[in-house]
Design a protein around this motif. Structure first.
Motif, PDB file in Angstrom:
ATOM      1  N   THR A 207       1.026  17.252 -34.717  1.00 24.77           N
ATOM      2  CA  THR A 207      -0.245  17.332 -34.001  1.00 24.77           C
ATOM      3  C   THR A 207      -1.330  16.751 -34.886  1.00 24.77           C
ATOM      4  OG1 THR A 207       0.451  19.329 -32.842  1.00 24.77           O
ATOM      5  CG2 THR A 207      -1.908  18.863 -32.908  1.00 24.77           C
ATOM      6  N   LEU A 208      -2.009  15.716 -34.390  1.00 21.22           N
ATOM      7  CA  LEU A 208      -3.070  15.063 -35.135  1.00 21.22           C
ATOM      8  C   LEU A 208      -4.402  15.639 -34.686  1.00 21.22           C
ATOM      9  CD1 LEU A 208      -1.857  11.347 -34.704  1.00 21.22           C
ATOM     10  CD2 LEU A 208      -0.961  13.130 -36.233  1.00 21.22           C
ATOM     11  N   VAL A 209      -5.208  16.100 -35.626  1.00 24.76           N
ATOM     12  CA  VAL A 209      -6.517  16.686 -35.329  1.00 24.76           C
ATOM     13  C   VAL A 209      -7.582  15.742 -35.866  1.00 24.76           C
ATOM     14  CG1 VAL A 209      -8.060  18.628 -35.755  1.00 24.76           C
ATOM     15  CG2 VAL A 209      -5.623  19.034 -35.362  1.00 24.76           C
ATOM     16  N   MET A 210      -8.415  15.198 -34.965  1.00 27.14           N
ATOM     17  CA  MET A 210      -9.418  14.210 -35.360  1.00 27.14           C
ATOM     18  C   MET A 210     -10.794  14.624 -34.844  1.00 27.14           C
ATOM     19  SD  MET A 210      -9.684  10.118 -34.440  1.00 27.14           S
ATOM     20  CE  MET A 210      -8.267   9.647 -35.402  1.00 27.14           C
ATOM     21  N   PRO A 211     -11.686  15.116 -35.718  1.00 23.03           N
ATOM     22  CA  PRO A 211     -13.060  15.380 -35.304  1.00 23.03           C
ATOM     23  C   PRO A 211     -13.831  14.068 -35.175  1.00 23.03           C
ATOM     24  CG  PRO A 211     -12.798  15.845 -37.629  1.00 23.03           C
ATOM     25  CD  PRO A 211     -11.447  15.462 -37.130  1.00 23.03           C
ATOM     26  N   VAL A 212     -14.721  13.985 -34.196  1.00 28.21           N
ATOM     27  CA  VAL A 212     -15.442  12.743 -33.911  1.00 28.21           C
ATOM     28  C   VAL A 212     -16.939  13.000 -33.951  1.00 28.21           C
ATOM     29  CG1 VAL A 212     -15.851  10.929 -32.202  1.00 28.21           C
ATOM     30  CG2 VAL A 212     -13.553  11.912 -32.457  1.00 28.21           C
ATOM     31  N   TYR A 213     -17.635  12.139 -34.694  1.00 31.95           N
ATOM     32  CA  TYR A 213     -19.094  12.201 -34.737  1.00 31.95           C
ATOM     33  C   TYR A 213     -19.603  10.779 -34.994  1.00 31.95           C
ATOM     34  CZ  TYR A 213     -23.831  13.759 -35.895  1.00 31.95           C
ATOM     35  OH  TYR A 213     -25.191  13.956 -35.912  1.00 31.95           O
ATOM     36  N   ASN A 214     -20.136  10.150 -33.921  1.00 31.60           N
ATOM     37  CA  ASN A 214     -20.642   8.781 -34.023  1.00 31.60           C
ATOM     38  C   ASN A 214     -19.563   7.804 -34.489  1.00 31.60           C
ATOM     39  OD1 ASN A 214     -23.131   9.439 -33.005  1.00 31.60           O
ATOM     40  ND2 ASN A 214     -24.118   9.625 -35.008  1.00 31.60           N
ATOM     41  N   ALA A 215     -19.961   6.750 -35.217  1.00 31.49           N
ATOM     42  CA  ALA A 215     -19.046   5.730 -35.775  1.00 31.49           C
ATOM     43  C   ALA A 215     -18.179   5.115 -34.690  1.00 31.49           C
ATOM     44  CB  ALA A 215     -18.192   6.338 -36.886  1.00 31.49           C
ATOM     45  N   ARG A 216     -18.837   4.566 -33.653  1.00 29.71           N
ATOM     46  CA  ARG A 216     -18.122   4.104 -32.464  1.00 29.71           C
ATOM     47  C   ARG A 216     -17.069   3.032 -32.762  1.00 29.71           C
ATOM     48  NH1 ARG A 216     -21.770   0.801 -28.759  1.00 29.71           N
ATOM     49  NH2 ARG A 216     -23.214   2.404 -29.509  1.00 29.71           N
ATOM     50  N   GLU A 217     -17.459   1.966 -33.493  1.00 30.59           N
ATOM     51  CA  GLU A 217     -16.526   0.870 -33.723  1.00 30.59           C
ATOM     52  C   GLU A 217     -15.326   1.308 -34.562  1.00 30.59           C
ATOM     53  OE1 GLU A 217     -18.556  -2.461 -35.308  1.00 30.59           O
ATOM     54  OE2 GLU A 217     -19.852  -2.734 -33.561  1.00 30.59           O
ATOM     55  N   LEU A 218     -15.603   2.093 -35.599  1.00 32.67           N
ATOM     56  CA  LEU A 218     -14.524   2.566 -36.455  1.00 32.67           C
ATOM     57  C   LEU A 218     -13.616   3.516 -35.694  1.00 32.67           C
ATOM     58  CD1 LEU A 218     -13.961   1.777 -39.334  1.00 32.67           C
ATOM     59  CD2 LEU A 218     -15.161   3.811 -40.108  1.00 32.67           C
ATOM     60  N   LEU A 219     -14.210   4.331 -34.828  1.00 29.26           N
ATOM     61  CA  LEU A 219     -13.447   5.291 -34.030  1.00 29.26           C
ATOM     62  C   LEU A 219     -12.411   4.581 -33.174  1.00 29.26           C
ATOM     63  CD1 LEU A 219     -12.879   7.996 -32.565  1.00 29.26           C
ATOM     64  CD2 LEU A 219     -14.871   7.504 -31.125  1.00 29.26           C
ATOM     65  N   MET A 220     -12.811   3.516 -32.505  1.00 28.05           N
ATOM     66  CA  MET A 220     -11.877   2.841 -31.610  1.00 28.05           C
ATOM     67  C   MET A 220     -10.752   2.153 -32.394  1.00 28.05           C
ATOM     68  SD  MET A 220     -13.021   3.983 -28.971  1.00 28.05           S
ATOM     69  CE  MET A 220     -11.717   3.297 -27.961  1.00 28.05           C
ATOM     70  N   GLU A 221     -11.069   1.617 -33.572  1.00 17.89           N
ATOM     71  CA  GLU A 221     -10.004   1.022 -34.373  1.00 17.89           C
ATOM     72  C   GLU A 221      -9.039   2.095 -34.862  1.00 17.89           C
ATOM     73  OE1 GLU A 221      -9.220  -1.832 -38.282  1.00 17.89           O
ATOM     74  OE2 GLU A 221     -11.282  -1.381 -37.671  1.00 17.89           O
ATOM     75  N   ALA A 222      -9.569   3.256 -35.264  1.00 14.98           N
ATOM     76  CA  ALA A 222      -8.707   4.341 -35.726  1.00 14.98           C
ATOM     77  C   ALA A 222      -7.778   4.814 -34.607  1.00 14.98           C
ATOM     78  CB  ALA A 222      -9.554   5.493 -36.244  1.00 14.98           C
ATOM     79  N   LEU A 223      -8.321   4.968 -33.382  1.00 20.85           N
ATOM     80  CA  LEU A 223      -7.495   5.411 -32.261  1.00 20.85           C
ATOM     81  C   LEU A 223      -6.441   4.369 -31.899  1.00 20.85           C
ATOM     82  CD1 LEU A 223     -10.246   6.993 -29.984  1.00 20.85           C
ATOM     83  CD2 LEU A 223      -8.527   8.187 -31.345  1.00 20.85           C
ATOM     84  N   ASP A 224      -6.844   3.109 -31.917  1.00 20.68           N
ATOM     85  CA  ASP A 224      -5.891   2.044 -31.599  1.00 20.68           C
ATOM     86  C   ASP A 224      -4.734   2.029 -32.593  1.00 20.68           C
ATOM     87  OD1 ASP A 224      -5.075  -0.535 -30.284  1.00 20.68           O
ATOM     88  OD2 ASP A 224      -5.514  -1.281 -32.302  1.00 20.68           O
ATOM     89  N   ARG A 225      -5.049   2.254 -33.878  1.00 24.61           N
ATOM     90  CA  ARG A 225      -4.004   2.250 -34.897  1.00 24.61           C
ATOM     91  C   ARG A 225      -3.072   3.456 -34.736  1.00 24.61           C
ATOM     92  NH1 ARG A 225      -4.095  -0.544 -39.694  1.00 24.61           N
ATOM     93  NH2 ARG A 225      -5.482  -2.354 -39.711  1.00 24.61           N
ATOM     94  N   VAL A 226      -3.616   4.609 -34.431  1.00 22.98           N
ATOM     95  CA  VAL A 226      -2.763   5.778 -34.184  1.00 22.98           C
ATOM     96  C   VAL A 226      -1.770   5.481 -33.069  1.00 22.98           C
ATOM     97  CG1 VAL A 226      -2.745   8.126 -33.264  1.00 22.98           C
ATOM     98  CG2 VAL A 226      -4.350   7.514 -35.080  1.00 22.98           C
ATOM     99  N   GLU A 227      -2.265   4.866 -31.994  1.00 25.03           N
ATOM    100  CA  GLU A 227      -1.418   4.596 -30.834  1.00 25.03           C
ATOM    101  C   GLU A 227      -0.357   3.538 -31.137  1.00 25.03           C
ATOM    102  OE1 GLU A 227      -2.249   4.428 -26.087  1.00 25.03           O
ATOM    103  OE2 GLU A 227      -3.586   3.242 -27.353  1.00 25.03           O
ATOM    104  N   ARG A 228      -0.719   2.497 -31.856  1.00 26.58           N
ATOM    105  CA  ARG A 228       0.209   1.392 -32.110  1.00 26.58           C
ATOM    106  C   ARG A 228       1.149   1.654 -33.286  1.00 26.58           C
ATOM    107  NH1 ARG A 228      -1.578  -3.009 -34.046  1.00 26.58           N
ATOM    108  NH2 ARG A 228      -3.732  -2.391 -34.543  1.00 26.58           N
ATOM    109  N   HIS A 229       0.709   2.409 -34.289  1.00 26.98           N
ATOM    110  CA  HIS A 229       1.436   2.460 -35.553  1.00 26.98           C
ATOM    111  C   HIS A 229       2.205   3.750 -35.806  1.00 26.98           C
ATOM    112  CE1 HIS A 229      -1.443  -0.769 -37.416  1.00 26.98           C
ATOM    113  NE2 HIS A 229      -0.526  -1.286 -36.621  1.00 26.98           N
ATOM    114  N   THR A 230       2.056   4.751 -34.937  1.00 30.39           N
ATOM    115  CA  THR A 230       2.730   6.025 -35.193  1.00 30.39           C
ATOM    116  C   THR A 230       4.183   5.949 -34.737  1.00 30.39           C
ATOM    117  OG1 THR A 230       0.622   7.152 -34.883  1.00 30.39           O
ATOM    118  CG2 THR A 230       2.600   8.505 -34.847  1.00 30.39           C
TER     119      THR A 230
END
Length: 858
Positions: A207-230
């Motif tokens: 279970t991955l726990v990711m708190p989010v606060y602003n940082a829109r561009e970085l957030l989307m890259e982080a989510l994309d990498r979780v989805e593609r690379h896990t």
């Protein structure tokens, strides 16, 4: 009537030998005491004329220097003692105060030092506690028991040095006696790469726990990498913490609404901002639905690479492991290439770096640490069940994961790295507002109160660095990928001196330009030390395993192999083959094909095992060649480990193979070029003369005035080849004829004691010279070296003072003095005394030097 005392008997035979031996041990102890004894005074407030100026946190004498550190509100700080004064500007900021930190040192003499504080137009002079001669005497002589124990433990090494000429044993003795203190890094692991594929981790989902606060561009890259690379089964809990950016929440809703993600992703929306701890704890609460699976705390600025999760979870197969943290560019004790030195990465570099280290053997390289780091941290389900959240006492966040980790330690848990995984942390390094700084300070105080041993454990981990091998592997791979130019790999000794000064200057030029350099150091107790000098700092480890070195250096796809100096290597005859192998030549060559090779002739080791070219009688007789008469001299033969003696012809054949592969051979003076060309005429067209950079030189200095005859100064650390026997005999002649004295500014081999009133000052720095010349009344300099030096820094330093300089007509030192004299500088070149006549003319030599020096001074 008082009885007459019988005249003392002359010491003869064995009694004299014992007396000489005892005197030598005492002089070695004096050197040991100079380097080891520490005199301290307690910290104190810095006050003058009723005003508080700051505080002094440290006053101590060590290594023959007075050190003072502290904080002050000042523009300039001065320290005076004896004839010398040093100045510094306080630079280190002190949070919440106008005071700034300072550190200053000066040559020590018994007396009362004074600290001068300048603040604007104000000037304050504060007397510091005095260090009297007796205090120093007792501090030194309390070291006798420890010195004796060290000598006993060193008996085998001393025997190997003196009986068999083992230079590695010599360096071991010097290091244990603090004569040449130096760190040589942590012991490296025995294996770097795994033999085959790792078995799948026991935990197949997380279970991955990711708190989010602003940082829109970085957030989307982080989510994309979780989805593609896990690469394992995963579910993601996103906690949107009422970001001020109005587009964050709608963006997350759209992303989570995708049917392909609906079963994997849960979005929690905070009605108000809860801060990091409040948000993470909401995620932990939801993660309890899957109690058998690990929880991975993942920041939105953690950019995971391909197939990351299986490597992060693998260490959790050990039930005693509570948390796992990957290597990163910004992960405190898990940072590479240098521990706790964050840095930014060029786009795409992190993925290439992760691919380069994915084959590392995690089991062999792992090491327990005092904590995990929460930017990307896997937490074992057993410990999450017992510690189901972070403590809200830490407010909006900072130090909460350290507290959790310490609680896990109390439950028997351990915290380790995933050394075969690199996760980029693209976070900000600024602490931000004053309010946040206060929060951090409060949380650190609370952490220290709860876990008193935690701070010391972190410092010990940083000092010992048990993750050295993984950090070096990651750092070497990073250096090879990050820079276009080949990474220089220097082979160097561990004996200090001019070769080391030059090496450090070259490395500083590399790191200042954002590049890295590697040093493979020999002559240490553990055969090899490998050092990575990166712009972020130095990482070093030690090993005796040549195969491990090859694996590590093989991580550099482009290398430039540079021989600096191999004196002191355990088997120096094997060095040419090792360097050829590193350069991609010969048997078992490293991958990448032939790489450029260069030799720097800081001495003449590639010409002869007698790297000074002195013969067995201690004199220079010319350039030895394997087919010449000097080849029979025992000094020019080499005894390998096991007692196998290598004749000069074979020695030169081995080194000649390396020279044949070199693009160029660098000498630092014309005399050195001539010697190398005489030994290896086939390489004459590739020998370049490139003098050392001498831009760091002392200022011109007015001559001192000796009260009891002329004073000849000698600069540098003096062993036999540097003229220790010359100075011993010369001081004896000067004492008998009362024609003055010698003062050695540096250390001197205890086997060659000076006769009073001549003396040895001890350790120094170039900035000390004006005060030392005045203190001792030095009128001229003598360079007593009896070998043809390849370059003499001390000769150039003494010439810069403007005082007369004298040297023997030999090597780079004679060449430099002759050139300076031809341009009008005072001094002269002296004939080198012939074997058997070294002592005969030294009295006349002393009188001539003194007379010339006096004429110039007047």
């Amino acid at each position: 009537m008082r009885p007459r005392l019988a005249p003392p008997k002359r010491i003869r035979g064995r009694d004299r030998e014992y007396a000489v031996l005892l005197l030598r041990f005492y002089r070695i102890f004096e050197r040991y005491a100079d380097e080891t004894a520490v005199l301290r005074r307690p910290s104190r407030a810095l006050e003058a004329q009723g005003a508080r100026l700051g505080e002094i946190t440290r006053i101590e004498v060590r290594r023959n220097r007075l050190h003072v550190e502290g904080w002050a509100e000042a523009s300039r700080i001065g320290l005076s003692l004896g004839h010398a004064t040093a100045w510094t500007a306080p630079e280190l900021p002190r949070p919440g105060s106008a005071e700034r930190g300072f550190s200053i040192d000066i040559p020590f003499v018994p007396g009362t030092p004074a600290l001068v504080v300048e603040r604007g137009t104000e000037r304050f002079e504060i007397a510091l506690p005095a260090f009297g001669p007796m205090v120093r005497f007792w501090a030194r002589h309390r070291l006798w028991p420890g010195f004796a124990l060290v000598l006993v433990s060193l008996a085998p090494a001393i025997w190997a040095w003196k009986r068999h000429g083992d230079l590695t044993a010599r360096e071991t003795v010097k290091e244990r006696l603090n004569i040449v203190p130096r760190p040589d890094g942590a012991e490296m692991a025995a294996r770097l790469f795994s033999d085959g594929p790792r078995p799948a981790p026991r935990h197949r989902a997380a279970t991955l726990v990711m708190p989010v606060y602003n940082a829109r561009e970085l957030l989307m890259e982080a989510l994309d990498r979780v989805e593609r690379h896990t690469d394992l089964d995963w579910r993601l809990v996103l906690i949107e913490d009422a970001s001020p950016d109005p587009e964050i929440r709608p963006l997350l809703r759209r992303w989570c609404a995708d049917p392909a993600r609906a079963e994997r992703v849960t979005l929690i929306e905070n009605e108000s901002n809860l801060g990091f701890i409040g948000s993470v704890n909401r995620g932990f609460e939801l993660a309890r639905r899957w109690p058998d699976d690990p929880v991975v705390l993942l920041n939105t600025d953690a950019l995971v690479p391909s197939n990351w999760l299986s490597r992060l979870l693998a260490p959790l197969d050990d039930d005693g492991v509570a948390s796992v943290t990957p290597m990163s560019n910004d992960a405190e004790i898990f940072t590479a290439p240098a521990i706790c030195r964050r840095h930014d990465l060029a786009p795409g570099l992190a993925d290439r770096l992760d691919a380069a280290i994915a084959r590392l053997d995690a089991d062999a390289l792992n090491a327990e640490g005092p904590t995990g780091v929460g930017f990307c941290m896997a937490m074992a389900p057993r410990f999450v069940a017992k510690l189901p959240g972070f403590d809200p006492v830490f407010g909006r966040g900072y130090a909460e994961e350290n507290d959790w980790c310490q609680k896990a330690v109390a439950l028997g848990g351990r915290h380790v790295a995933a050394p075969n995984l690199f996760v980029e942390h693209r976070g900000g390094q600024s602490f931000g507002s004053a309010e946040k700084l206060k929060l951090i300070e409060r949380n650190l105080q609370e952490l220290a109160r709860r876990h008193p041993g935690y701070g010391a454990a972190v410092q010990e981990y940083i000092r010992e660095d048990p993750l050295t091998t993984a950090r070096l592997a990651t750092g070497l791979a990073w250096a090879g990928l990050a820079q276009e130019a080949p990474v220089p790999v220097y082979l160097a000794h561990a004996m200090g001196g001019g070769a080391e000064h030059d090496l450090q200057r070259r490395i500083a030029a590399e790191t200042k330009s954002g590049r890295s350099a590697v040093v493979l150091r020999v002559g240490l107790p553990r055969r090899f030390a490998l050092e990575l000098h990166a712009p972020q700092g130095i990482t070093r480890g030690r090993t005796a395993d040549e195969g491990l070195l090859a694996d590590l250096l093989g991580l550099l796809p482009r290398r430039r192999v540079v021989y600096s100096c191999g004196v002191g290597a355990r088997d120096a005859a094997a060095l040419p083959d090792l360097l050829l192998r590193i350069s991609g030549r010969g048997e078992a060559a490293l991958p990448g094909g032939p790489q450029p090779v260069e030799l720097m002739m800081h001495d003449f080791f590639p010409v002869s095992p007698s790297y000074t070219l002195l013969g067995g009688d201690g004199h220079y007789h010319g350039v030895p060649r394997g087919d010449g008469p000097l080849a029979e001299d025992k000094a020019h033969r080499y005894e390998r480990p096991g007692g196998v003696v290598l004749p000069l012809a074979e020695w030169q054949a081995r080194w000649g193979a390396l020279i044949a592969a070199a693009e160029r051979v660098v000498t630092f003076a014309g005399s050195g070029r001539d010697i190398v060309a005489a030994a290896y005429p086939e390489a004459a067209d590739r020998i370049a003369v490139v003098p050392h950079d001498t831009h760091v030189l002392p200022p011109r200095i007015a001559p001192g005035g000796g009260e009891n005859g002329p004073v000849i100064g000698v600069l540098g650390n003096i062993g036999y080849h540097k003229g220790a026997a010359v100075l011993r005999d010369l001081s004896r002649q000067m004492s008998r004829s009362e024609t003055g004295r010698i003062v050695v500014i540096g250390q001197m081999d205890p086997a060659y004691p000076l006769t009073r009133p001549s003396r040895v000052h001890g350790s120094y720095e170039l900035r000390d010279l004006p005060g030392l010349v005045a203190r001792y009344g030095i009128e001229c300099w003598l360079i007593p070296s009896v070998w043809p030096e390849t370059f003499s820094f001390t000769t150039h330093e003494t010439l810069a003072t403007g005082l007369p300089v004298y040297a023997f007509d030999l090597g780079a030192q004679g060449e430099a003095v002759a050139r300076a004299v031809a341009q009008g500088a005072p001094g002269g070149v002296l004939p080198l005394p012939r074997p058997g006549e070294m002592s005969k003319d030294l009295g006349r030599l002393a009188r001539d030097i003194a007379a010339r020096g006096r004429r110039v001074a007047s």
